[in-house]
Design a protein around this motif. Structure first.
Motif, PDB file in Angstrom:
ATOM      1  N   ARG A 111       0.843  -1.207   0.000  1.00 45.57           N
ATOM      2  CA  ARG A 111       0.000   0.000   0.000  1.00 45.57           C
ATOM      3  C   ARG A 111       0.871   1.248   0.000  1.00 45.57           C
ATOM      4  NH1 ARG A 111      -4.942   2.065   3.692  1.00 45.57           N
ATOM      5  NH2 ARG A 111      -5.265   3.915   2.456  1.00 45.57           N
ATOM      6  N   MET A 112       0.524   2.182  -0.862  1.00 44.53           N
ATOM      7  CA  MET A 112       1.220   3.468  -0.915  1.00 44.53           C
ATOM      8  C   MET A 112       0.288   4.541  -0.366  1.00 44.53           C
ATOM      9  SD  MET A 112       2.977   5.417  -4.150  1.00 44.53           S
ATOM     10  CE  MET A 112       4.444   4.399  -4.157  1.00 44.53           C
ATOM     11  N   TYR A 113       0.778   5.333   0.558  1.00 43.51           N
ATOM     12  CA  TYR A 113      -0.025   6.397   1.167  1.00 43.51           C
ATOM     13  C   TYR A 113       0.241   7.710   0.438  1.00 43.51           C
ATOM     14  CZ  TYR A 113      -1.427   3.160   4.746  1.00 43.51           C
ATOM     15  OH  TYR A 113      -1.977   2.088   5.394  1.00 43.51           O
ATOM     16  N   ASP A 114      -0.279   7.800  -0.768  1.00 46.81           N
ATOM     17  CA  ASP A 114      -0.172   8.992  -1.602  1.00 46.81           C
ATOM     18  C   ASP A 114      -1.585   9.335  -2.028  1.00 46.81           C
ATOM     19  OD1 ASP A 114      -0.017  10.377  -4.332  1.00 46.81           O
ATOM     20  OD2 ASP A 114       2.075  10.426  -3.686  1.00 46.81           O
ATOM     21  N   TYR A 115      -2.013  10.572  -1.828  1.00 49.10           N
ATOM     22  CA  TYR A 115      -3.402  10.942  -2.094  1.00 49.10           C
ATOM     23  C   TYR A 115      -3.636  11.440  -3.512  1.00 49.10           C
ATOM     24  CZ  TYR A 115      -1.545  15.568  -0.992  1.00 49.10           C
ATOM     25  OH  TYR A 115      -0.789  16.703  -0.962  1.00 49.10           O
TER      26      TYR A 115
END
Length: 162
Positions: A111-115
């Motif tokens: 999972r990448m936490y980029d919005y």
């Protein structure tokens, strides 16, 4: 206005300790807070307006606007909260990251936490290099080059490296 009330409820229940809420007529401004040397400061700001039964959000300082629903907003709030909690790495920590994530290492993204435009979960890639801030620069199989942040993004080293 009804949707904005739901936004306020969502934030008040889960995030009131890390987000300032500023209310105006038809606008909610969220200030994501972080601490530097025990001093509170604003990490990023998001403005929210009701728009045709959805929510119109604008990220500041990027000035990127999206039209989303309430469920998508909750995900964005989580991402920005996680981003605001990341600390800068010491030079020793950066050295350790560089030793662990060498060029050519194969990684799979959980999972990448980029919005704005994250790499999809399950995407595989190869480490290009680690910069002096500790960001792992990648060459992803989908041609993206978005970097990974240790302690924020979720990923694993593939067994074929071992």
């Amino acid at each position: 206005m009804e949707q904005l009330i739901e936004v306020i409820k969502l934030i008040a229940i889960k995030y009131i300790d890390t987000i300032n809420i500023i209310l105006e007529k038809d606008l909610i401004t969220l200030e994501y807070l972080y601490y530097i040397n025990n001093e509170k400061d604003v990490y990023k700001t998001m403005q929210i307006r009701s728009f045709d039964g959805k929510l119109k959000i604008t990220y500041i300082p990027e000035y990127i606007t999206k039209i989303i629903n309430l469920e998508e907003l909750e995900e964005i709030i989580l991402i920005l909260k996680k981003q605001s909690e990341i600390k800068e790495f010491t030079s020793e920590e950066v050295k350790q990251i560089k030793q662990k994530y060498k060029s050519g290492l194969k990684i799979e993204l959980i999972r990448m936490y980029d919005y704005i435009n994250p790499v999809p979960p399950g995407t595989k890639g190869i480490v290009d290099f680690v910069d002096d801030l500790g960001t792992i620069h990648m060459k992803w199989q989908n041609n993206s080059t978005l970097g990974l942040t240790v302690g924020l993004d979720e990923f694993k080293i593939l067994e074929e490296n071992l």
